[in-house]
Write a protein that holds these residues in place. Structure first.
Motif, PDB file in Angstrom:
ATOM      1  N   VAL A   1       0.832  -1.212   0.000  1.00  0.00           N
ATOM      2  CA  VAL A   1       0.000   0.000   0.000  1.00  0.00           C
ATOM      3  C   VAL A   1       0.862   1.257   0.000  1.00  0.00           C
ATOM      4  CG1 VAL A   1      -1.652   1.344   1.349  1.00  0.00           C
ATOM      5  CG2 VAL A   1      -1.981  -1.104   1.079  1.00  0.00           C
ATOM      6  N   VAL A   2       1.917   1.244   0.797  1.00  0.00           N
ATOM      7  CA  VAL A   2       2.822   2.390   0.857  1.00  0.00           C
ATOM      8  C   VAL A   2       3.487   2.623  -0.498  1.00  0.00           C
ATOM      9  CG1 VAL A   2       4.954   3.288   1.872  1.00  0.00           C
ATOM     10  CG2 VAL A   2       3.270   2.139   3.318  1.00  0.00           C
ATOM     11  N   GLU A   3       3.873   1.545  -1.151  1.00  0.00           N
ATOM     12  CA  GLU A   3       4.618   1.654  -2.405  1.00  0.00           C
ATOM     13  C   GLU A   3       3.743   1.981  -3.615  1.00  0.00           C
ATOM     14  OE1 GLU A   3       6.640  -2.051  -2.812  1.00  0.00           O
ATOM     15  OE2 GLU A   3       8.129  -1.604  -1.248  1.00  0.00           O
ATOM     16  N   THR A   4       2.483   1.537  -3.607  1.00  0.00           N
ATOM     17  CA  THR A   4       1.656   1.663  -4.811  1.00  0.00           C
ATOM     18  C   THR A   4       0.423   2.552  -4.678  1.00  0.00           C
ATOM     19  OG1 THR A   4       0.316  -0.303  -4.302  1.00  0.00           O
ATOM     20  CG2 THR A   4       2.390  -0.658  -5.503  1.00  0.00           C
ATOM     21  N   ALA A   5      -0.006   2.862  -3.447  1.00  0.00           N
ATOM     22  CA  ALA A   5      -1.204   3.688  -3.211  1.00  0.00           C
ATOM     23  C   ALA A   5      -2.382   3.260  -4.088  1.00  0.00           C
ATOM     24  CB  ALA A   5      -0.880   5.159  -3.458  1.00  0.00           C
ATOM     25  N   PRO A   6      -2.846   2.022  -3.939  1.00  0.00           N
ATOM     26  CA  PRO A   6      -3.959   1.547  -4.779  1.00  0.00           C
ATOM     27  C   PRO A   6      -5.281   2.212  -4.420  1.00  0.00           C
ATOM     28  CG  PRO A   6      -3.486  -0.050  -3.076  1.00  0.00           C
ATOM     29  CD  PRO A   6      -2.423   1.004  -2.967  1.00  0.00           C
ATOM     30  N   ASP A   7      -6.181   2.249  -5.383  1.00  0.00           N
ATOM     31  CA  ASP A   7      -7.546   2.718  -5.115  1.00  0.00           C
ATOM     32  C   ASP A   7      -8.348   1.606  -4.437  1.00  0.00           C
ATOM     33  OD1 ASP A   7      -7.307   5.276  -6.470  1.00  0.00           O
ATOM     34  OD2 ASP A   7      -7.311   4.128  -8.337  1.00  0.00           O
ATOM     35  N   ILE A   8      -8.151   0.379  -4.917  1.00  0.00           N
ATOM     36  CA  ILE A   8      -8.894  -0.780  -4.434  1.00  0.00           C
ATOM     37  C   ILE A   8      -7.915  -1.904  -4.083  1.00  0.00           C
ATOM     38  CG2 ILE A   8     -10.578  -2.589  -5.003  1.00  0.00           C
ATOM     39  CD1 ILE A   8     -11.894   0.108  -4.788  1.00  0.00           C
ATOM     40  N   ILE A   9      -8.138  -2.534  -2.927  1.00  0.00           N
ATOM     41  CA  ILE A   9      -7.392  -3.731  -2.573  1.00  0.00           C
ATOM     42  C   ILE A   9      -8.368  -4.886  -2.468  1.00  0.00           C
ATOM     43  CG2 ILE A   9      -5.922  -4.879  -0.879  1.00  0.00           C
ATOM     44  CD1 ILE A   9      -5.048  -2.138   0.108  1.00  0.00           C
ATOM     45  N   LEU A  10      -8.083  -5.976  -3.177  1.00  0.00           N
ATOM     46  CA  LEU A  10      -8.825  -7.221  -3.014  1.00  0.00           C
ATOM     47  C   LEU A  10      -8.065  -8.024  -1.965  1.00  0.00           C
ATOM     48  CD1 LEU A  10      -9.473  -8.040  -6.793  1.00  0.00           C
ATOM     49  CD2 LEU A  10     -10.999  -6.865  -5.188  1.00  0.00           C
ATOM     50  N   MET A  11      -8.678  -8.244  -0.816  1.00  0.00           N
ATOM     51  CA  MET A  11      -7.980  -8.776   0.359  1.00  0.00           C
ATOM     52  C   MET A  11      -8.545 -10.122   0.803  1.00  0.00           C
ATOM     53  SD  MET A  11      -5.678  -7.982   2.851  1.00  0.00           S
ATOM     54  CE  MET A  11      -5.582  -6.172   2.994  1.00  0.00           C
ATOM     55  N   ASP A  12      -7.724 -11.171   0.731  1.00  0.00           N
ATOM     56  CA  ASP A  12      -8.133 -12.470   1.254  1.00  0.00           C
ATOM     57  C   ASP A  12      -8.268 -12.379   2.774  1.00  0.00           C
ATOM     58  OD1 ASP A  12      -8.747 -15.155   1.371  1.00  0.00           O
ATOM     59  OD2 ASP A  12      -6.663 -15.819   1.284  1.00  0.00           O
ATOM     60  N   VAL A  13      -9.171 -13.165   3.346  1.00  0.00           N
ATOM     61  CA  VAL A  13      -9.394 -13.136   4.790  1.00  0.00           C
ATOM     62  C   VAL A  13      -8.360 -13.966   5.539  1.00  0.00           C
ATOM     63  CG1 VAL A  13     -10.964 -13.845   6.621  1.00  0.00           C
ATOM     64  CG2 VAL A  13     -11.867 -12.638   4.637  1.00  0.00           C
ATOM     65  N   ARG A  14      -8.161 -15.196   5.105  1.00  0.00           N
ATOM     66  CA  ARG A  14      -7.283 -16.120   5.836  1.00  0.00           C
ATOM     67  C   ARG A  14      -5.934 -16.261   5.133  1.00  0.00           C
ATOM     68  NH1 ARG A  14     -12.459 -17.694   6.337  1.00  0.00           N
ATOM     69  NH2 ARG A  14     -13.219 -18.118   8.437  1.00  0.00           N
ATOM     70  N   MET A  15      -4.884 -15.775   5.790  1.00  0.00           N
ATOM     71  CA  MET A  15      -3.530 -15.819   5.245  1.00  0.00           C
ATOM     72  C   MET A  15      -2.528 -16.010   6.375  1.00  0.00           C
ATOM     73  SD  MET A  15      -3.608 -12.684   2.484  1.00  0.00           S
ATOM     74  CE  MET A  15      -4.222 -11.508   3.714  1.00  0.00           C
ATOM     75  N   PRO A  16      -1.332 -16.511   6.059  1.00  0.00           N
ATOM     76  CA  PRO A  16      -0.292 -16.641   7.087  1.00  0.00           C
ATOM     77  C   PRO A  16       0.305 -15.280   7.433  1.00  0.00           C
ATOM     78  CG  PRO A  16       0.572 -17.255   4.947  1.00  0.00           C
ATOM     79  CD  PRO A  16      -0.902 -17.048   4.759  1.00  0.00           C
TER      80      PRO A  16
END
Length: 235
Positions: A52-67
């Motif tokens: 997020v810091v590097e790319t400043a996206p408008d939209i993030i598609l975020m998985d719920v369960r991750m390591p």
């Protein structure tokens, strides 16, 4: 509410998921769209913070369960940083494998703009990205009532917040209609006003209630009992 959509600027989309094959498929779908730009991907929530810091996206598609860091924690941290800095607005759509995931409801509480099932059709995913970018809620089809029923506060815990009392009667009317999921156009027809007037009312309501967007308005309405799971006005 401010609409940050610029017809001449592609929607910048980032993806966070721990499955490389899934990321590859979504990346191809996003890259096929002339009004979207795929700006990066991450395999866990911790990497997402850097992304997020590097790319400043408008939209993030975020998985719920991750390591390393799950999607709920990452959503909370990302949106808290954005709010604190007043920087480029980023909206998050969480992705879940399950029809009605308690984590999806928690993500909305944290400030996510909605949730989708991971097997959502590509055309619906693209429509959801555009919808979230415009500032509206994105909820997996058929899940709205069930999801928000889970958000509703128990009867003994319900009380009208002091901030709600600062709304004018017209603003309360618009609040109720927006909480039920009506679009600006539908509210305008119901209230016999222009869409511009509706947008002004929505912006004032969000400011008075200290809410991020319309998704948070809906969560606020259910959690405080101002709207019941059956869609009835609780005020």
């Amino acid at each position: 509410m401010t609409d940050n959509t610029d017809a001449g600027t592609p929607i910048r989309v980032a993806l966070v998921d721990d499955q490389a094959l899934f990321r590859a498929g979504i990346r191809m779908v996003i890259q096929s769209q002339p009004d979207m730009e795929f700006v990066g991907e991450a395999g866990d929530g911790r990497e997402a913070l850097r992304l997020v810091v590097e790319t400043a996206p408008d939209i993030i598609l975020m998985d719920v369960r991750m390591p390393v860091m799950d999607g709920i924690t990452a959503t909370k941290e990302i949106l808290a940083r954005v709010d604190a800095s007043g920087a480029h607005p980023t909206r998050i759509i969480v992705l879940t494998t399950f029809d009605l995931d308690a984590d999806a409801a928690e993500a909305l509480r944290m400030g996510a703009s909605g949730f989708l099932l991971k097997d959502t059709r590509p055309d619906l995913l693209l429509a959801a990205i555009r919808t979230a970018h415009s500032g509206s809620a994105v909820i997996a089809p058929g899940q709205t009532q069930a999801l928000f029923a889970g958000l509703a506060a128990p009867e003994p815990e319900r009380s009208v917040p002091a901030s709600y009392e600062t709304l004018t009667q017209r603003e309360r009317d618009v609040f109720q209609l927006a909480a039920k999921g009506m679009s600006n156009q539908e509210i305008a027809r119901t209230e016999y006003v222009s869409e511009t007037t509706v947008k002004t009312h929505i912006s004032r309501i969000l400011a008075k209630l200290a809410l991020r967007d319309r998704v948070q308005l809906v969560v606020f309405a259910y959690e405080t009992g101002l709207l019941s799971p059956g869609g009835e006005d609780g005020a």
